[in-house]
Each structure stands twice: as structure tokens, then as C-alpha cells.
Design an enzyme around this catalytic site. Structure first.
Site, short mmCIF file in Angstrom:
data_model
loop_
_atom_site.label_atom_id
_atom_site.label_comp_id
_atom_site.label_asym_id
_atom_site.label_seq_id
_atom_site.Cartn_x
_atom_site.Cartn_y
_atom_site.Cartn_z
N LYS A 107 0.65 -1.26 0.05
CA LYS A 107 0.37 -0.29 -0.49
C LYS A 107 0.99 1.40 0.05
CE LYS A 107 -4.25 -1.35 1.45
NZ LYS A 107 -4.08 -3.00 1.54
N SER A 113 1.77 -10.04 -0.58
CA SER A 113 1.43 -8.50 -0.92
C SER A 113 1.41 -8.25 0.64
CB SER A 113 -0.51 -7.75 -1.02
OG SER A 113 -0.97 -9.39 -0.67
N GLU A 132 -10.00 7.16 2.32
CA GLU A 132 -10.80 6.22 3.58
C GLU A 132 -10.74 4.75 3.52
OE1 GLU A 132 -10.53 5.85 -0.21
OE2 GLU A 132 -10.28 3.79 0.27
C1 LIG Z 1 -5.35 -3.84 1.14
C2 LIG Z 1 -4.86 -4.90 1.09
C3 LIG Z 1 -5.19 -6.10 0.23
C4 LIG Z 1 -5.92 -6.00 -0.63
O1 LIG Z 1 -6.08 -4.85 -1.84
P1 LIG Z 1 -5.45 -4.96 -3.57
O2 LIG Z 1 -6.76 -3.46 -4.05
O3 LIG Z 1 -6.23 -5.14 -3.79
O4 LIG Z 1 -3.88 -5.33 -3.33
C5 LIG Z 1 -3.89 -7.38 -0.33
N1 LIG Z 1 -2.90 -7.43 0.59
C6 LIG Z 1 -3.22 -7.02 1.85
C7 LIG Z 1 -1.33 -7.29 2.59
C8 LIG Z 1 -3.30 -5.57 1.79
O5 LIG Z 1 -3.46 -4.57 2.91
#
Ligand SMILES: *Cc1c(COP(=O)(O)O)cnc(C)c1O
Length: 404
Positions: A96, A381, A118
Site C-alpha cells: 500500500k 502483498s 477512506e
Molecule cells: C489492502 C490489502 C490487499 C488488497 O488490496 P488490493 O488493492 O486488492 O491489492 C491485499 N493484501 C494486503 C496485504 C493488503 O493490505
């Protein structure tokens, strides 16, 4: 030429077929979005802006992060080589920050006095509050009243970082209402306010702008796999909530026809139960939050064990990739994600976010069906530290069930 067809208005697709994205907003939002698009189009090609962005990505967020060969996991599964793109190692623990640094630097160039955002579970709120502290920009985060109760620790984090957290009290008092309040604030105060959206969703230009800032994931991964293996991967995969970490990984590979692309949606308690958050796998094209995409039929049943995947719509570009068949979208349910969470922790010493565990679970399913010289890249992610208490509760529940 790219196979991806997108108009200057952010509409994906041809007039003859389905179209996704675009701008479906009240009139008072049209001018602010137009101004934002002009600024984005200008600065994305500005050398000085790019230099500043690269500086913070490197010195502050810790990029480039590794593309790690998960050798033990690979050997245990006995198939394709699994590489993990380590977004979990970024400052604040997920992808993020790539997006919030980019948009906050743009906001600074636009000379705004405040940033608003948000948040659902609070992850995007924390990443936004973080860069606002860094760049000394006042920050307001809209969050549903129910989410504020559920995610008290993240609310406190945002406050420590100097942000004001405002409760959205209408409707179901969750993410949808927080988005509505943020858009409303933006339409009234756009002269001095920047709306920093959290994923590749919303009206034009947000999906293209967030893709731009997240594409660093795929650009690095491509360079790294070419260095390590001398060739492109056979499969790339990522979890899809709004779809930003997935789009960040996918986009730089989209014109490489030999690379299979698979997005993983949260199957929740199972697709047949109706309790999931899988609009691409089950929904129909519709309009939500000012843009057109696949939308879940019953948004009230939207659920995933991973709070960050809990969204009834999805980015327009993913909708388009599905429609033209460039990417496949599959589901992984809560139980499978939990198993992958435990498996990666034990075999590699990496505790993944529950969101990312969905992508890991998919790789675990398909790797054994592939050849040993084939390659999978998984977007890891985020890290799972935020999830350990929840996983503890889920394991208690599992063992209680086993004892009855
Ligand atoms: C917020 C988040 C997501 C989902 O958001 P995307 O916009 O689909 O990438 C995925 N993995 C983590 C660790 C997150 O914090």
C-alpha cells in the site's frame, strides 16, 4: 502496441462489447476529477517528480524488495519453482505504501492543504497517515463506525501518526459508507483537498493512477526474474480485493503472451454459500462508486477472513482482463487461505498477510501440476503480523470443532 484498450477517459474495452471504468459521478465531482487527471498526466512524465518518487520508494519504503525463491516450499510441493515478490518487507508491511507515497507526492505538487482517504480494515488509512506525517500534510481518514470498533488498534495507529479519524455513520457503517463520505468531502473541498484512494478502483483517473504507482511491483519482478532465471515466468498470481497489488504485478507482463496471469478472489465460506467477496467469479457488470466493473450480486453477503479483500466491486482493468480473457480469476476460500498462512510460516519462516495467503494457496494448488523447470511468481502483498490474533482465534475454533 499494447493489447489493452483504454480511452483517454479511462474506459476499458470497445464500443461493441462490455466497457469498464469511466466516470459515473454527481456533476460536482466532474471538475475535481478532471483537475486531478490533468495533474496526474503532467507529473507522471515529469523528471523531477519521478526522481522524488524514486527517492522515497528507495530510502523510505525500502525498495527494491527481493524476489525470493521459496526453495523449501517448492521442494515440498514437487513442481514449479515458486518465487515470492516480497511486498511484505516494505515500510508499514505491504504494497500500500507504493501508492500512498505516489499520490501524496502528487498532492504536494498540487499544493493542497489536506489529504483525505477512506479505509475499511484500516490498512490504507495507516499507509496514508504515514506518508502524511512524512510530508507534513494534515490528514483525515473516513472509516465506518462498525470498522472503527472492530479495528481499534489501527484507529489508534492512525491517530499516533497525526491523522483525524472520522466515523461514517450511515447505512451499514463500513467501507462503502466511508467511500461515500470521502467522495462527498472531496466534492465540497476539492480546491484545497486531495482524495487519496486505496486501490485501482473509483472513477477515472484513479484506476490508472494507482496502477501507475503500483506497477513498480511488476517492473522490479520482471527485471529480477530475468536476472535469476534468464527468462519470464510461466505464471504470475496475486490476491484481488480492489486489485492494486495484483494490477501492480500484472500490468508490466500483460503484453507478454507466454505469461499466464491468475488473480485470486476470496471465496469466503465457499462460493455456493453466497458468503464471499468474489465479484469477478460470480458477479455481473454494474456501476459502483462511480465506475463500471463486475459487482457481487449480494453485496450484503460480502465477506472474507482477510479484511483487505472484503470489497463487493473490483478494479475496471481486472474486469476488462477477465472479459477479454487475458487473465483468469479463481477463488480460494477462508480455510484454504488459513492453511496456506500456516504452511508458508512453517516452511519458509515468512508469516504472510491473510490477504496474500490467498495467492500463496493458489500457487500451492497449481505448482504440483506443473513441471519442475516452470516458474511461478506470487505477489506476497503484505506481512501477517496484523493477523496473528485472528489466526489464533480461528485455530481455537478449529480445534473446538475437532473435539465435538
Ligand atoms: C489492502 C490489502 C490487499 C488488497 O488490496 P488490493 O488493492 O486488492 O491489492 C491485499 N493484501 C494486503 C496485504 C493488503 O493490505
Amino acid at each position: 502496441m499494447s493489447m489493452i484498450k483504454v480511452s483517454a477517459d479511462g474506459v476499458f474495452g470497445d464500443q461493441e462489447g462490455e466497457q469498464f471504468g469511466g466516470t459515473y459521478v454527481p456533476q460536482e465531482l466532474e471538475l475535481p476529477l478532471q483537475k486531478l487527471n490533468e495533474a496526474f498526466q503532467h507529473y507522471k512524465n515529469d523528471e523531477e517528480f519521478e526522481r522524488e518518487l524514486q527517492y522515497y520508494l528507495k530510502e523510505y519504503a525500502g525498495r527494491p524488495n527481493p524476489l525470493y525463491y521459496a526453495e523449501r516450499l517448492t521442494k515440498q510441493l514437487g513442481g514449479a519453482k515458486i518465487y515470492l515478490k516480497r511486498e511484505d518487507l516494505n515500510h508499514t508491511g505491504s504494497h500500500k505504501i507504493n501508492n500512498t507515497i505516489g499520490q501524496a507526492l502528487l498532492a504536494k505538487r498540487m499544493n493542497v492543504k489536506r489529504i483525505i482517504a477512506e479505509t475499511g480494515a484500516g490498512q490504507h488509512g495507516v499507509a496514508t497517515a504515514t506518508v502524511c506525517a512524512l510530508l507534513n500534510i494534515p490528514c483525515t481518514i473516513y472509516m465506518g463506525e462498525v470498522d472503527i470498533e472492530r479495528q481499534a488498534l489501527n484507529v489508534f495507529r492512525m491517530q499516533m501518526l497525526g491523522a483525524e479519524v472520522v466515523a461514517a455513520k450511515s447505512g451499514n457503517r463500513t467501507l462503502k459508507e466511508a467511500v461515500d463520505e470521502a467522495l462527498n468531502d472531496f466534492s465540497k473541498n476539492y480546491e484545497d483537498t486531495f482524495y487519496l484512494i486505496g486501490s485501482v478502483v473509483g472513477p477515472h483517473p484513479f484506476p490508472l493512477m494507482v496502477r501507475h504507482f503500483q506497477s513498480i511491483i511488476g517492473r522490479e519482478a520482471k527485471q529480477q526474474i530475468l536476472e535469476k532465471e534468464g527468462r519470464l515466468p510461466d505464471l504470475i498470481t496475486a490476491c484481488v480485493g480492489g486489485g492494486s497489488n495484483a494490477m501492480g504485478l500484472f500490468y508490466p507482463f500483460v503484453d507478454d503472451a507466454e505469461v499466464a496471469i491468475v488473480g485470486v478472489e476470496p471465496g469466503g465460506k465457499g462460493i455456493e454459500s453466497g458468503i464471499h467477496a468474489a465479484p469477478l467469479s460470480t458477479g455481473k457488470p454494474d456501476i459502483i462508486h462511480g465506475f463500471r466493473c463486475y459487482v457481487m450480486e449480494d453485496a450484503d453477503n460480502c465477506h472474507s477472513i482477510a479484511a483487505g479483500l472484503d470489497y463487493p466491486g473490483v478494479g475496471p482493468e481486472h474486469s476488462y482482463y477477465k472479459y477479454i480473457g487475458r487473465a483468469d480469476y479463481v477463488t480460494v476460500n477462508d480455510e484454504e487461505a488459513l492453511d496456506a498462512f500456516l504452511k508458508l510460516s512453517k516452511t519458509e519462516g515468512i508469516i504472510p498477510a491473510l490477504e496474500s495467503s490467498h495467492a500463496v494457496a493458489h500457487a500451492m494448488k497449481v505448482a504440483p501440476t506443473m513441471q519442475k523447470d516452470q516458474i511461478i511468481i506470487v505477489s506476497l502483498s503484505g506481512r501477517g503480523d496484523k493477523d496473528v490474533a485472528q489466526v489464533y482465534d480461528m485455530l481455537q475454533e478449529r480445534s473446538n470443532l475437532q473435539h465435538v
